[in-house]
Design a protein around this motif. Structure first.
Motif, short mmCIF file in Angstrom:
data_model
loop_
_atom_site.label_atom_id
_atom_site.label_comp_id
_atom_site.label_asym_id
_atom_site.label_seq_id
_atom_site.Cartn_x
_atom_site.Cartn_y
_atom_site.Cartn_z
N LYS A 43 -2.42 -2.75 9.41
CA LYS A 43 -1.96 -0.80 9.17
C LYS A 43 -2.85 -0.35 7.89
CE LYS A 43 2.47 -2.13 11.95
NZ LYS A 43 3.42 -2.35 11.70
N LEU A 46 5.78 3.69 11.15
CA LEU A 46 7.04 3.71 10.00
C LEU A 46 6.91 4.90 9.25
CD1 LEU A 46 9.09 2.07 8.99
CD2 LEU A 46 7.38 1.65 7.08
N LEU A 47 8.45 5.64 9.46
CA LEU A 47 8.30 7.33 8.68
C LEU A 47 8.71 7.39 7.52
CD1 LEU A 47 7.54 10.27 8.36
CD2 LEU A 47 9.98 9.83 9.32
N VAL A 48 8.62 7.56 6.56
CA VAL A 48 9.01 7.60 4.87
C VAL A 48 8.98 8.91 4.77
CG1 VAL A 48 9.44 6.22 2.56
CG2 VAL A 48 8.23 4.80 4.76
N ARG A 49 10.03 9.84 4.82
CA ARG A 49 10.03 10.43 4.29
C ARG A 49 11.21 10.84 3.11
NH1 ARG A 49 15.11 13.26 6.45
NH2 ARG A 49 16.53 11.95 8.00
N SER A 50 10.80 12.40 2.68
CA SER A 50 11.29 12.79 1.28
C SER A 50 12.65 12.37 1.66
CB SER A 50 10.58 13.12 0.11
OG SER A 50 10.35 14.66 0.43
N LEU A 51 13.42 12.23 0.22
CA LEU A 51 14.67 12.89 0.23
C LEU A 51 15.69 13.87 1.23
CD1 LEU A 51 16.63 10.13 -0.47
CD2 LEU A 51 17.13 11.93 -3.07
N ASP A 66 0.84 -1.68 -0.14
CA ASP A 66 0.16 -0.24 -0.03
C ASP A 66 0.80 1.40 0.05
OD1 ASP A 66 -2.16 -1.63 0.09
OD2 ASP A 66 -2.61 -1.43 2.62
N ALA A 67 1.98 1.36 1.25
CA ALA A 67 2.60 2.20 1.07
C ALA A 67 3.66 2.95 -0.56
CB ALA A 67 3.69 2.34 1.70
N PHE A 116 7.11 9.16 -6.23
CA PHE A 116 7.93 8.49 -5.76
C PHE A 116 7.86 7.01 -6.13
CE2 PHE A 116 5.94 12.32 -3.15
CZ PHE A 116 7.42 13.38 -3.58
N VAL A 174 3.16 4.63 8.16
CA VAL A 174 2.39 3.41 7.88
C VAL A 174 2.55 2.53 9.64
CG1 VAL A 174 2.87 1.02 7.24
CG2 VAL A 174 3.92 2.72 6.00
N HIS A 200 1.73 8.76 -6.13
CA HIS A 200 2.52 10.69 -6.07
C HIS A 200 3.69 10.92 -6.36
CE1 HIS A 200 -0.71 12.42 -2.98
NE2 HIS A 200 -1.34 10.70 -2.95
N PRO A 248 13.95 3.83 5.14
CA PRO A 248 13.15 4.00 3.73
C PRO A 248 13.16 5.81 3.41
CG PRO A 248 12.32 2.86 5.39
CD PRO A 248 13.33 3.40 5.66
N ARG A 249 13.24 5.71 2.01
CA ARG A 249 12.35 7.75 1.85
C ARG A 249 11.97 7.24 0.70
NH1 ARG A 249 16.71 10.18 5.12
NH2 ARG A 249 16.48 12.81 3.46
N LEU A 250 11.38 8.27 0.62
CA LEU A 250 10.18 8.77 -0.62
C LEU A 250 11.73 9.26 -1.93
CD1 LEU A 250 7.49 10.46 0.78
CD2 LEU A 250 7.73 7.88 -0.34
N VAL A 251 12.01 8.98 -2.74
CA VAL A 251 12.97 9.62 -3.86
C VAL A 251 11.86 9.67 -4.93
CG1 VAL A 251 14.43 8.85 -5.71
CG2 VAL A 251 14.54 8.01 -2.98
N SER A 310 -1.59 3.05 5.41
CA SER A 310 -0.51 3.74 5.16
C SER A 310 -0.82 4.97 4.28
CB SER A 310 -0.23 3.58 3.25
OG SER A 310 0.51 2.08 3.78
N VAL A 311 -0.65 6.34 5.35
CA VAL A 311 -0.96 7.61 4.46
C VAL A 311 0.07 8.94 4.29
CG1 VAL A 311 -2.31 9.62 5.81
CG2 VAL A 311 -2.02 7.66 6.67
N LEU A 312 -0.60 9.42 3.53
CA LEU A 312 0.60 10.08 2.43
C LEU A 312 -0.01 11.68 2.54
CD1 LEU A 312 2.60 10.50 -0.75
CD2 LEU A 312 1.16 12.09 0.11
N VAL A 341 -4.87 4.98 2.38
CA VAL A 341 -5.06 3.38 2.22
C VAL A 341 -5.10 2.61 3.43
CG1 VAL A 341 -4.24 1.80 1.02
CG2 VAL A 341 -3.74 3.91 0.23
N GLU A 376 -3.72 10.98 1.77
CA GLU A 376 -4.35 10.09 1.04
C GLU A 376 -3.95 8.58 1.98
OE1 GLU A 376 -3.65 10.00 -2.52
OE2 GLU A 376 -4.65 6.83 -3.11
N SER A 427 6.49 15.77 1.29
CA SER A 427 5.65 14.41 1.57
C SER A 427 6.02 13.66 2.11
CB SER A 427 5.69 14.08 -0.08
OG SER A 427 5.50 15.02 -0.81
N LEU A 452 0.66 4.24 -2.74
CA LEU A 452 0.71 5.52 -2.76
C LEU A 452 1.60 6.49 -2.58
CD1 LEU A 452 -2.13 6.87 -1.18
CD2 LEU A 452 -0.88 6.51 1.42
N ILE A 472 5.32 9.61 4.04
CA ILE A 472 4.26 8.92 4.21
C ILE A 472 4.35 7.73 5.87
CG2 ILE A 472 3.64 5.96 2.81
CD1 ILE A 472 3.99 6.78 1.02
#
Lengths: 337, 162
Positions: B126, B157-162, A254-255, A264, B92, A262, A279-282, B128-130, B119, B117, B88, A258, B90
């Protein structure tokens, strides 16, 4: 013509790959480098092949493929440390798989080689990550070279590129995709909408992931490589415990979906300046968005600007490219002096 | 005085007119409009206009903010005084059940959550929210430590942008 003698310690995937390349490129090395490179010893866990004139690489590789290494005429009941000490050679190639927690047997091999006046080239990341200051200081004290290009990013020449071509630069940050297995899994999850478990199973079936892939998945392997980059390129004096490490184990399809919606992708990124693996958004069109088992390293420098290197992070032949680049570099230095 | 702005608009029909209307209705004279489609979701539109005085500009700003149009940059007579960026990330975890309103409110104290957003595979699994957050460039570090704190507290869990 000068003869350069090598001791190969560790005859696993990278050891075999290195010998295959040496067999294929022996003539090239003579013509281009003016050196006759000979392997005078190959150390396995339970014995050593020894031949002062150089083992016949072809016959060794054939014996190994047939599982009959111990029947080879050069096989002797000699331990690796004894071989490193007693056999006359110029360079020791330490190619064993290291234990990430202890760094052994690599640390002992490297120390023994340097103490006995032999240069060292290694593909073993654990000793370099755990004992960077101590081992580099020992090499310097002895006036010897310790080279470790193959420890990070497989075939990508990041450490040597910095040393040879970028030293005028101050490196502000390094971001890396440094683990092929986790990158393969994330790529599969994103392209085929499968779970992490399914992608991992496929990677194992293809021989990309090891039977116990926990260090790849939980970020440990990336963190160890990050320590090496931080110490060797950014001049930091850090160890593994200074790094905040999060792996990809909790990433859900899902992640990933998602993120894709957007613009990424999710990647396991080593952030050298931030001392963080996570883990990062690229962004989709970012140079670090490499797929499959590829690795990538992005350097931000003050003079050259941003540089990105992409290449094979593993593979026996590809990694041998970095091992032999270090060997050639040492040979050139030997000829100069 | 001349005002240069970068507005970040949702990529839906009619948004541009909706953004320009408050400018002209408060006496702004639009000089140029250019837009670039760089990323998904939002479109950056550069709008330059002339306006009589600061109070008219304030009215325009308020009207735009009321429409939830993001002013990511603003320069008056060439001098920049707002730069916002969009971040942005995400999350989880059990994001909804751990009071998503509280999560958003706390983030809004530092920046502004401009997009979200969710899911949710099943109520007990769990989600997932962006989130997209608009933030002053200098508050970047504050936002990051806040989000990390929330993630630790609520086990995301945080997945942040680069």
């Amino acid at each position: 013509m000068k003869t350069v003698k090598l001791i190969v310690v560790g005859f696993g995937t990278i050891g075999k790959g290195t010998l295959e390349v040496l067999r294929a490129k022996h003539r090239d090395l003579m013509e281009k480098q003016g050196c006759d490179v000979r392997v005078v010893a190959i150390c396995e866990i339970d014995g050593t092949l020894v031949n002062g004139k150089g083992v016949n690489i072809d016959s060794v590789l054939k014996a190994a493929a047939a599982g009959k290494l111990r029947d080879h005429p050069d096989w002797k009941n000699m331990k690796s440390l004894q071989a490193i000490e007693e056999i006359e050679a110029d360079i020791v190639l330490e190619l064993t798989p290291g234990d990430i927690k202890t760094g052994e047997p690599g640390i002992s091999h490297i120390k023994k080689a340097l103490e006995c006046g032999k240069h060292v080239v290694t593909s073993n990341k654990s000793p370099i990550a755990l004992k960077f200051q101590e081992l580099t200081a020992l090499a310097e004290k002895k006036g010897l070279k310790l080279r470790y290009e193959a420890t990070v990013g497989g075939a990508i020449p990041i450490i040597n590129l910095y040393r040879d071509s970028l030293e005028i630069n101050k490196v502000g940050s390094i971001y890396g995709i440094l683990n092929g297995t986790s990158n393969y899994i994330l790529t599969k999850m994103s392209e085929e909408d499968v779970s992490l478990e399914t992608a991992l199973k496929e990677a194992q079936e293809l021989g990309i992931a090891e039977r116990d892939p926990s260090y790849d998945i939980n970020g440990t392997d990336t963190a160890v490589k990050l320590v090496i980059l931080a110490n060797s390129i950014m001049g930091k004096k850090i160890s593994y415990k200074d790094i905040s490490v999060k792996g990809i184990q909790d990433i859900t399809p899902d992640a990933i979906e998602l993120a894709g919606k957007h613009g990424f992708v999710i990647k396991l990124v080593g952030d050298v300046n931030g001392l963080e693996v996570s883990p990062r958004l690229v962004p989709l069109h970012h140079p670090l968005n490499v797929s499959g088992t590829l690795n990538a390293v992005m350097l931000d420098t003050d003079i050259a600007g941003t540089l990105t290197l992409i290449g094979h992070g593993a593979g026996k032949i590809q990694t041998a490219s970095s091992v032999l680049a270090d060997v050639i570099d040492i040979m050139k230095d030997m000829q100069d002096s | 005085m001349k005002v240069d702005t970068v507005l970040r608009l949702k990529d839906v029909p009619g948004m541009l007119i909706k953004a320009l209307e408050p400018i002209s209705s408060h006496g702004g004279n639009v000089i140029s409009v250019t837009h670039s489609r760089e990323e998904k979701g939002l479109v950056s539109v550069h709008v330059s206009f002339k306006v009589q005085d600061q109070s008219s500009l304030n009215l325009i700003r308020r009207a735009l903010e009321k429409q939830r149009i993001i002013i990511s940059e603003m320069a008056i007579e060439g001098r920049t005084y707002i730069t916002k960026k969009s971040l942005s990330f995400i999350l989880v975890g059990h994001v909804i059940d751990t009071d998503i309103r509280d999560t958003i409110d706390r983030i809004n104290e530092v920046g502004m959550v401009s997009g979200i957003e969710v899911v949710m595979p099943a109520p007990n699994q769990k989600s997932s929210v962006l989130m997209d957050v608009e933030i002053d460039e200098k508050s970047n570090g504050i936002l990051l430590s806040l989000v990390e704190k929330i993630c630790k507290e609520k086990e995301f869990l945080l997945v942040r942008s680069l």
